[in-house]
Design a protein around this motif. Structure first.
Motif, mmCIF file in Angstrom:
data_model
loop_
_atom_site.group_PDB
_atom_site.id
_atom_site.type_symbol
_atom_site.label_atom_id
_atom_site.label_comp_id
_atom_site.label_asym_id
_atom_site.label_seq_id
_atom_site.Cartn_x
_atom_site.Cartn_y
_atom_site.Cartn_z
ATOM 1 N N ASN A 286 40.568 112.436 40.518
ATOM 2 C CA ASN A 286 41.270 111.169 40.309
ATOM 3 C C ASN A 286 42.757 111.422 40.137
ATOM 4 O OD1 ASN A 286 42.393 109.433 37.717
ATOM 5 N ND2 ASN A 286 41.391 108.154 39.257
ATOM 6 N N ILE A 287 43.573 110.510 40.686
ATOM 7 C CA ILE A 287 45.017 110.561 40.477
ATOM 8 C C ILE A 287 45.384 109.593 39.366
ATOM 9 C CG2 ILE A 287 47.237 109.866 41.451
ATOM 10 C CD1 ILE A 287 46.513 111.112 44.020
ATOM 11 N N SER A 288 46.180 110.036 38.403
ATOM 12 C CA SER A 288 46.660 109.145 37.346
ATOM 13 C C SER A 288 48.189 109.170 37.321
ATOM 14 C CB SER A 288 46.107 109.578 35.982
ATOM 15 O OG SER A 288 46.566 110.876 35.633
ATOM 16 N N PHE A 289 48.769 108.080 36.825
ATOM 17 C CA PHE A 289 50.220 107.914 36.815
ATOM 18 C C PHE A 289 50.750 107.750 35.401
ATOM 19 C CE2 PHE A 289 48.658 105.746 40.702
ATOM 20 C CZ PHE A 289 49.113 106.673 41.619
ATOM 21 N N HIS A 312 38.198 116.097 37.459
ATOM 22 C CA HIS A 312 39.557 116.625 37.576
ATOM 23 C C HIS A 312 40.527 115.456 37.669
ATOM 24 C CE1 HIS A 312 38.074 120.760 38.727
ATOM 25 N NE2 HIS A 312 36.996 120.012 38.965
ATOM 26 N N GLU A 313 41.419 115.356 36.710
ATOM 27 C CA GLU A 313 42.400 114.278 36.689
ATOM 28 C C GLU A 313 43.764 114.830 37.102
ATOM 29 O OE1 GLU A 313 44.169 111.434 33.267
ATOM 30 O OE2 GLU A 313 41.977 111.439 33.468
ATOM 31 N N ILE A 314 44.338 114.248 38.123
ATOM 32 C CA ILE A 314 45.600 114.735 38.676
ATOM 33 C C ILE A 314 46.741 113.897 38.104
ATOM 34 C CG2 ILE A 314 46.865 115.211 40.807
ATOM 35 C CD1 ILE A 314 43.953 114.827 42.150
ATOM 36 N N LYS A 315 47.492 114.465 37.184
ATOM 37 C CA LYS A 315 48.623 113.760 36.584
ATOM 38 C C LYS A 315 49.794 113.794 37.563
ATOM 39 C CE LYS A 315 46.873 113.324 32.326
ATOM 40 N NZ LYS A 315 46.699 112.061 31.586
ATOM 41 N N LEU A 316 50.290 112.624 37.935
ATOM 42 C CA LEU A 316 51.335 112.553 38.952
ATOM 43 C C LEU A 316 52.547 111.814 38.405
ATOM 44 C CD1 LEU A 316 51.874 113.314 41.928
ATOM 45 C CD2 LEU A 316 51.109 111.036 42.540
ATOM 46 N N SER A 317 53.691 112.487 38.419
ATOM 47 C CA SER A 317 54.954 111.862 38.032
ATOM 48 C C SER A 317 55.752 111.575 39.292
ATOM 49 C CB SER A 317 55.755 112.798 37.127
ATOM 50 O OG SER A 317 56.201 113.933 37.876
ATOM 51 N N ASP A 338 50.293 103.641 54.934
ATOM 52 C CA ASP A 338 49.420 104.188 53.904
ATOM 53 C C ASP A 338 49.351 105.695 54.111
ATOM 54 O OD1 ASP A 338 47.776 104.061 51.737
ATOM 55 O OD2 ASP A 338 45.974 103.544 52.833
ATOM 56 N N GLY A 339 48.718 106.418 53.209
ATOM 57 C CA GLY A 339 48.443 107.816 53.488
ATOM 58 C C GLY A 339 48.812 108.835 52.420
ATOM 59 N N PRO A 340 50.035 108.809 51.855
ATOM 60 C CA PRO A 340 50.404 109.872 50.908
ATOM 61 C C PRO A 340 49.473 109.982 49.710
ATOM 62 C CG PRO A 340 52.364 108.722 51.641
ATOM 63 C CD PRO A 340 51.189 107.957 52.186
ATOM 64 N N ASN A 341 48.845 108.868 49.298
ATOM 65 C CA ASN A 341 47.897 108.947 48.184
ATOM 66 C C ASN A 341 46.735 109.880 48.521
ATOM 67 O OD1 ASN A 341 47.083 107.150 50.145
ATOM 68 N ND2 ASN A 341 46.682 105.453 48.759
ATOM 69 N N THR A 342 46.161 109.714 49.732
ATOM 70 C CA THR A 342 45.045 110.566 50.144
ATOM 71 C C THR A 342 45.511 112.011 50.315
ATOM 72 O OG1 THR A 342 44.044 108.679 51.281
ATOM 73 C CG2 THR A 342 43.211 110.859 51.863
ATOM 74 N N TRP A 343 46.749 112.198 50.782
ATOM 75 C CA TRP A 343 47.289 113.553 50.933
ATOM 76 C C TRP A 343 47.308 114.276 49.586
ATOM 77 C CZ3 TRP A 343 51.132 116.772 49.205
ATOM 78 C CH2 TRP A 343 51.466 117.860 50.010
ATOM 79 N N MET A 344 47.752 113.571 48.541
ATOM 80 C CA MET A 344 47.868 114.194 47.228
ATOM 81 C C MET A 344 46.506 114.562 46.643
ATOM 82 S SD MET A 344 51.033 114.657 46.413
ATOM 83 C CE MET A 344 50.656 115.174 44.740
ATOM 84 N N VAL A 345 45.567 113.622 46.672
ATOM 85 C CA VAL A 345 44.262 113.914 46.079
ATOM 86 C C VAL A 345 43.517 114.952 46.910
ATOM 87 C CG1 VAL A 345 42.957 112.054 47.218
ATOM 88 C CG2 VAL A 345 42.257 112.854 44.957
ATOM 89 N N PRO A 555 52.626 103.252 42.579
ATOM 90 C CA PRO A 555 53.575 102.225 42.115
ATOM 91 C C PRO A 555 54.848 102.210 42.961
ATOM 92 C CG PRO A 555 53.611 104.109 40.631
ATOM 93 C CD PRO A 555 52.490 104.367 41.608
ATOM 94 N N TRP A 556 54.679 101.894 44.246
ATOM 95 C CA TRP A 556 55.791 101.965 45.192
ATOM 96 C C TRP A 556 56.966 101.059 44.802
ATOM 97 C CZ3 TRP A 556 55.723 105.973 48.132
ATOM 98 C CH2 TRP A 556 54.531 106.472 48.653
ATOM 99 N N GLU A 557 56.670 99.841 44.391
ATOM 100 C CA GLU A 557 57.729 98.876 44.102
ATOM 101 C C GLU A 557 58.726 99.467 43.107
ATOM 102 O OE1 GLU A 557 59.085 94.914 44.987
ATOM 103 O OE2 GLU A 557 57.063 95.594 45.452
ATOM 104 N N HIS A 558 58.201 100.034 42.044
ATOM 105 C CA HIS A 558 59.053 100.634 41.014
ATOM 106 C C HIS A 558 59.737 101.893 41.543
ATOM 107 C CE1 HIS A 558 60.327 102.050 37.051
ATOM 108 N NE2 HIS A 558 59.815 103.233 37.381
#
Length: 617
Positions: A286-289, A312-317, A338-345, A555-558
């Motif tokens: 899982n990816i977490s922010f 496994h929790e993936i902390k992403l800054s 779309d796409g970079p999210n799947t690349w990271m996980v 959180p692309w907007e931010h």
């Protein structure tokens, strides 16, 4: 899971060098083995990621025992063991690849109807001198081709076709408009002029002697499926049976495997079924922010604890993401929003020693999870509006945009300005990212008049492939467009960038056929994905079902207004200077986004950033 290539050309003297270049461009898809086969004008190439039978016996290109057929293949056929038992053939391996070849020897191209799975197959028939390309029913695995005076080529990726030298990287203007409308290019076109995608469930044959190309469908998602009337209890039992069967098929592997777990309904269902079916502890990722509003980590943790997974929790800054973003975009063979999210996980999953993972992709499309299902149902009920005089509807549309500025109001105003209500156009408008007026300002070339994302049914249901149920029509439209040309393509290219095989149980065609045949009343999402949830009550607790829907997004907007601002702005400025873009209009759109214009959200900007990066790579 692999990468496949091939060319047929009498004008290419050093085919070995060409195939080597194409194979090299696909090295990330298959780090375990490389092969090529060359005879006369034909050259086939293969990169292997070993999942079934890891021995050298699975080497490709693979030649049939009779010597007539040569095959390269990418994907997994889940029913290969039962097929193997039914076909008498001198097998030399335990691979699904050889079973496909054995079936081809016995049944020819008709054999593809017996295959269950995700696949892209190329078979050269030395006797008949014909090349056959095949793509799986739902389009999980990609397959591209080109054909010009220099020869015919095919590959798992666009960049390998470009490496062949048969075609140049020239952007198609009509495809560019499609990209701006839908954050992708709809099959069979691609963003590159003269490169095409084999549609799902399609056989494409190339005859070198005449240079003729023909296509035929071997399965059609748009056909009217029929079922014997069932009670709701019987339907739930069947959905559960088909879903568990779909997951079980996809657990066959000779390598370590896991699952993506967002904590939403779909991935939670997949992980729950895996936990019941697998003899080993399931590994979940899982990816977490840092931005809590976008983090689904607590929901994923709940499901992981519920099923006792190795989580496994993936902390992403933002800084960490920015560090990896160039590599993620470089991995994007064909651009999309779309796409970079799947690349990271995928990166972290592979680093944990996992070679194959299951994903919950497709649950929204099959079981009505997106807002568009309810929106289309509401529009169908509002058809009386289009009997009002056109000037009055235009005034109403303008008033709506003034009262509630934003994307939804602008789309409704455009719909009200149409001569009448049509399902096709209402769906297309609902899925558009940039509207035609905005695109017309961004480009210096005229827009094509036709803008529907698919050659769709007429709304009266008199066409050959008619679905009587509205929700099934929306499901098929979603699967043929956004799911296949954005989600599945991105999932493939981003997971395979790390040589990670991704399997998608919700794309099981038997499950899809059954659900599409059901009446709207049994699957209308009065609560989130009601039919799926009702069918799997032990896997989907109240805590997960009634949580806010977030989707597997960043959180692309931010980020685009803060940490990624300079990165995005640099690429927006590059794109603005490229033809056929209107420089000032592109920069104005960027400024409107930064100022918070509700009609210019991040989803209108990010595809432009991706396009700039891809076109300059």
């Amino acid at each position: 899971m692999c990468g496949i290539n091939g060319i047929i050309s009498s004008h290419t003297p050093d085919k070995q060098a060409v195939i080597q270049r194409m194979n090299q461009r696909l090295s990330h898809r298959g780090p375990d083995d490389e092969g090529q086969w060359i005879e006369g004008p034909v050259a086939l190439g293969h990169r292997r990621l070993s999942i079934i039978d890891l021995s050298a016996a699975g080497h490709q290109p693979m030649v049939s025992a009779c010597g007539r057929y040569v095959m390269v293949y990418n994907g997994e056929v889940y029913n290969f063991q039962s097929l193997r038992q039914s076909i008498n053939y001198p097998y030399q391996s335990n691979t699904d690849s050889e079973v496909i070849l054995a079936a081809w020897v016995r049944y020819g191209k008709a054999s593809v109807k017996q295959l269950e799975g995700m696949f892209a197959i190329a078979v050269w028939d030395k006797q008949e001198q014909v090349l056959t390309l095949v793509r799986d029913r739902m389009g999980v695995k990609p397959l591209y081709w080109c054909n010009n005076g220099q020869g015919f080529g095919f590959s798992s990726e666009v960049r390998a076709l470009l490496a062949s030298g048969l075609v140049e990287k020239e952007i198609s203007e009509s495809a560019l408009v499609d990209y701006l409308r839908y954050q992708t290019v709809q099959t069979p076109a691609t963003l590159v002029k003269d490169i095409y995608m084999v549609p799902p469930a399609t056989l494409l044959q190339y005859f070198p002697n005449s240079q003729h190309v023909s296509t035929e469908n071997y399965w059609d998602i748009r056909q009217q499926y029929t079922v014997v009337p069932h009670t709701y209890e019987e339907v739930k039992a069947t959905v559960r049976q088909l879903f568990f069967k779909a997951v079980e098929k996809r657990l066959v592997a000779d390598v370590p495997f896991g699952a993506f777990l967002s904590g939403g309904i779909d991935s939670s269902a997949v992980v729950g079924a895996m936990a019941q079916l697998s003899t080993h502890q399931v590994k979940t990722f899982n990816i977490s922010f840092a931005e809590e509003a976008f983090s689904e980590a607590k929901y994923a943790r709940h499901i992981a604890q519920m099923h006792g997974t190795d989580h496994h929790e993936i902390k992403l800054s933002p800084d960490h993401f920015l560090e990896h973003l160039p590599a993620a975009l470089k991995a994007m063979d064909h651009p999309s929003g779309d796409g970079p999210n799947t690349w990271m996980v995928s990166k972290v999953t592979k680093a944990a020693g996992i070679d194959m993972a299951l994903s919950g992709l497709g649950g929204d499309e099959v079981f009505g999870g997106y807002a568009i299902f309810k929106r289309m149902a509401q529009l169908e009920k509002m058809q009386a509006l289009w009997r009002l005089p056109l000037p009055l509807r235009k005034v109403a549309g303008k008033a709506l945009t003034n009262l509630r500025p934003g994307v939804a109001s602008a789309k409704m105003a455009d719909l009200l300005a149409l001569p009448g209500y049509e399902f096709n156009k209402a769906y297309a408008f609902s899925r558009q990212v940039l509207m035609d007026k905005q695109i017309g300002e961004l480009l210096t070339v005229p827009l094509p008049s036709e803008h529907l994302p698919v050659a769709w049914l007429n709304q009266n249901g008199t066409a050959k492939h008619a679905h009587n149920q509205l929700l099934s029509r929306v499901s098929v439209a979603e699967m043929e467009t956004y799911m296949q040309t954005v989600l599945l393509r991105d999932s493939d290219q981003m997971s395979m960038a790390h040589a990670l095989e991704l399997r998608v149980p919700f794309m099981d065609h038997q499950l899809i056929e059954f659900v599409l045949a059901l009446p709207d009343g049994m699957k209308f999402p009065v609560t989130p994905k009601k039919l799926l949830v009702d069918s799997l009550p032990d896997l989907l607790p109240h805590y997960i079902v009634n949580r806010p829907k977030m989707g597997f997004v960043f959180p692309w907007e931010h980020w685009l207004k803060n940490e990624l601002h300079s990165y995005a702005q640099e690429r927006i400025h590059k794109l603005a200077q490229q033809p056929p873009f209107n420089q000032q209009a592109v920069l104005n759109l960027w400024e409107q986004f930064l100022k918070g214009n509700p009609a210019v959200t991040f989803s209108r900007i990010w595809p432009l950033v991706v396009l700039a990066e891809w076109s300059n790579s």
